[in-house]
Motif scaffolding. Structure first.
Motif, mmCIF file in Angstrom:
data_model
loop_
_atom_site.group_PDB
_atom_site.id
_atom_site.type_symbol
_atom_site.label_atom_id
_atom_site.label_comp_id
_atom_site.label_asym_id
_atom_site.label_seq_id
_atom_site.Cartn_x
_atom_site.Cartn_y
_atom_site.Cartn_z
ATOM 1 N N TRP A 119 11.183 13.773 6.019
ATOM 2 C CA TRP A 119 11.499 13.913 4.616
ATOM 3 C C TRP A 119 11.835 12.582 4.047
ATOM 4 O O TRP A 119 12.484 11.731 4.725
ATOM 5 N N PRO A 120 12.055 12.213 2.854
ATOM 6 C CA PRO A 120 12.677 11.037 2.204
ATOM 7 C C PRO A 120 14.004 10.791 2.518
ATOM 8 O O PRO A 120 14.836 11.764 2.717
ATOM 9 N N GLN A 121 14.399 9.442 2.703
ATOM 10 C CA GLN A 121 15.772 9.186 2.773
ATOM 11 C C GLN A 121 16.752 9.324 1.689
ATOM 12 O O GLN A 121 18.146 9.758 1.918
ATOM 13 N N ASP A 122 16.160 9.494 0.682
ATOM 14 C CA ASP A 122 17.128 9.523 -0.709
ATOM 15 C C ASP A 122 17.445 11.177 -0.644
ATOM 16 O O ASP A 122 16.383 12.004 -0.818
ATOM 17 N N GLN A 163 4.620 5.622 1.061
ATOM 18 C CA GLN A 163 5.664 4.706 0.755
ATOM 19 C C GLN A 163 5.840 4.287 -0.380
ATOM 20 O O GLN A 163 5.038 4.165 -1.164
ATOM 21 N N GLU A 164 7.166 3.873 -0.832
ATOM 22 C CA GLU A 164 7.752 3.679 -2.153
ATOM 23 C C GLU A 164 7.381 4.443 -3.169
ATOM 24 O O GLU A 164 7.527 5.563 -3.292
ATOM 25 N N VAL A 165 6.648 3.960 -4.105
ATOM 26 C CA VAL A 165 6.227 4.799 -5.250
ATOM 27 C C VAL A 165 4.574 5.227 -5.102
ATOM 28 O O VAL A 165 3.829 4.198 -4.982
ATOM 29 N N VAL A 166 4.472 6.283 -5.011
ATOM 30 C CA VAL A 166 2.848 6.951 -4.984
ATOM 31 C C VAL A 166 2.530 7.328 -6.490
ATOM 32 O O VAL A 166 3.064 8.249 -7.198
ATOM 33 N N MET A 194 0.877 -0.925 -0.104
ATOM 34 C CA MET A 194 -0.044 0.025 0.047
ATOM 35 C C MET A 194 0.785 1.095 -0.011
ATOM 36 O O MET A 194 1.757 1.249 1.043
ATOM 37 N N PRO A 195 0.865 2.050 -1.037
ATOM 38 C CA PRO A 195 1.589 3.280 -1.137
ATOM 39 C C PRO A 195 1.502 4.206 -0.126
ATOM 40 O O PRO A 195 2.343 5.089 0.172
ATOM 41 N N ILE A 196 0.271 4.337 0.165
ATOM 42 C CA ILE A 196 -0.208 5.395 1.455
ATOM 43 C C ILE A 196 -0.819 4.808 2.760
ATOM 44 O O ILE A 196 -1.832 4.174 2.436
ATOM 45 N N VAL A 197 -0.334 4.962 3.954
ATOM 46 C CA VAL A 197 -0.947 4.479 5.063
ATOM 47 C C VAL A 197 -1.381 5.570 5.818
ATOM 48 O O VAL A 197 -0.719 6.740 5.970
ATOM 49 N N TYR A 198 -2.690 5.754 5.922
ATOM 50 C CA TYR A 198 -3.610 6.960 6.564
ATOM 51 C C TYR A 198 -3.767 6.477 8.179
ATOM 52 O O TYR A 198 -3.964 5.602 8.541
ATOM 53 N N SER A 199 -3.451 7.538 8.870
ATOM 54 C CA SER A 199 -4.361 7.790 10.264
ATOM 55 C C SER A 199 -4.810 9.020 10.268
ATOM 56 O O SER A 199 -4.969 9.913 9.532
ATOM 57 N N CYS A 207 9.116 7.007 1.149
ATOM 58 C CA CYS A 207 8.739 7.502 -0.265
ATOM 59 C C CYS A 207 10.140 7.781 -1.155
ATOM 60 O O CYS A 207 10.940 8.303 -0.902
ATOM 61 N N ARG A 208 9.929 6.861 -2.319
ATOM 62 C CA ARG A 208 10.995 6.885 -3.287
ATOM 63 C C ARG A 208 10.595 7.794 -4.624
ATOM 64 O O ARG A 208 11.465 8.129 -5.291
ATOM 65 N N HIS A 209 9.281 7.924 -4.703
ATOM 66 C CA HIS A 209 8.978 8.726 -5.973
ATOM 67 C C HIS A 209 7.386 8.980 -5.896
ATOM 68 O O HIS A 209 6.364 8.387 -5.268
ATOM 69 N N LEU A 210 7.260 10.062 -6.375
ATOM 70 C CA LEU A 210 5.640 10.759 -6.399
ATOM 71 C C LEU A 210 5.405 11.241 -7.779
ATOM 72 O O LEU A 210 6.141 11.818 -8.576
ATOM 73 N N HIS A 211 4.215 10.527 -8.204
ATOM 74 C CA HIS A 211 3.570 11.039 -9.331
ATOM 75 C C HIS A 211 3.515 12.785 -9.307
ATOM 76 O O HIS A 211 3.136 13.048 -8.276
ATOM 77 N N LEU A 212 3.702 13.196 -10.254
ATOM 78 C CA LEU A 212 3.594 14.996 -10.382
ATOM 79 C C LEU A 212 2.138 15.222 -9.644
ATOM 80 O O LEU A 212 2.043 16.381 -9.088
ATOM 81 N N ALA A 213 1.113 14.650 -9.968
ATOM 82 C CA ALA A 213 -0.318 14.961 -9.355
ATOM 83 C C ALA A 213 -0.195 14.809 -8.047
ATOM 84 O O ALA A 213 -0.869 15.737 -7.280
ATOM 85 N N ALA A 214 0.701 13.900 -7.321
ATOM 86 C CA ALA A 214 0.398 13.751 -6.005
ATOM 87 C C ALA A 214 1.350 14.743 -5.304
ATOM 88 O O ALA A 214 0.887 15.407 -4.384
#
Length: 80
Positions: free
Chosen positions: A62-65, A13-16, A1-6, A41-48
């Motif tokens: 912030w991202p580790q990369d 997480q990973e690729v959104v 699951m790319p996004i975990v919500y609370s 997170c390693r990548h975000l689509h531009l819309a995200a």
């Protein structure tokens, strides 16, 4: 699951991809005081990225990369 919500935070997480953007926007509108965790997170689509930038939320991690972080941090920093 790319996004975990609370109630207090969304952990991206990973690729959104674009498929997650509608749910992300809905969550942001419903949780106006929540923050964003980008540590995994390693990548975000531009819309995200645009959705997050327009929401102007606090980023709790912030991202580790470092290259990815350097690219998105100026776009998501709220000035707080």
């Amino acid at each position: 699951m790319p996004i975990v919500y609370s109630e207090k935070e969304a952990s991206l997480q990973e690729v959104v991809t674009i498929q997650e953007v509608d749910d992300l926007l809905e969550w942001l509108l419903a949780n106006t005081d929540a923050s964003i965790d980008l540590a995994e997170c390693r990548h975000l689509h531009l819309a995200a990225l645009q959705t997050l930038a327009s929401a102007r939320r606090k980023v709790s991690a912030w991202p580790q990369d470092e290259a990815f972080k350097g690219w998105i941090k100026p776009l998501l920093t709220t000035g707080e």
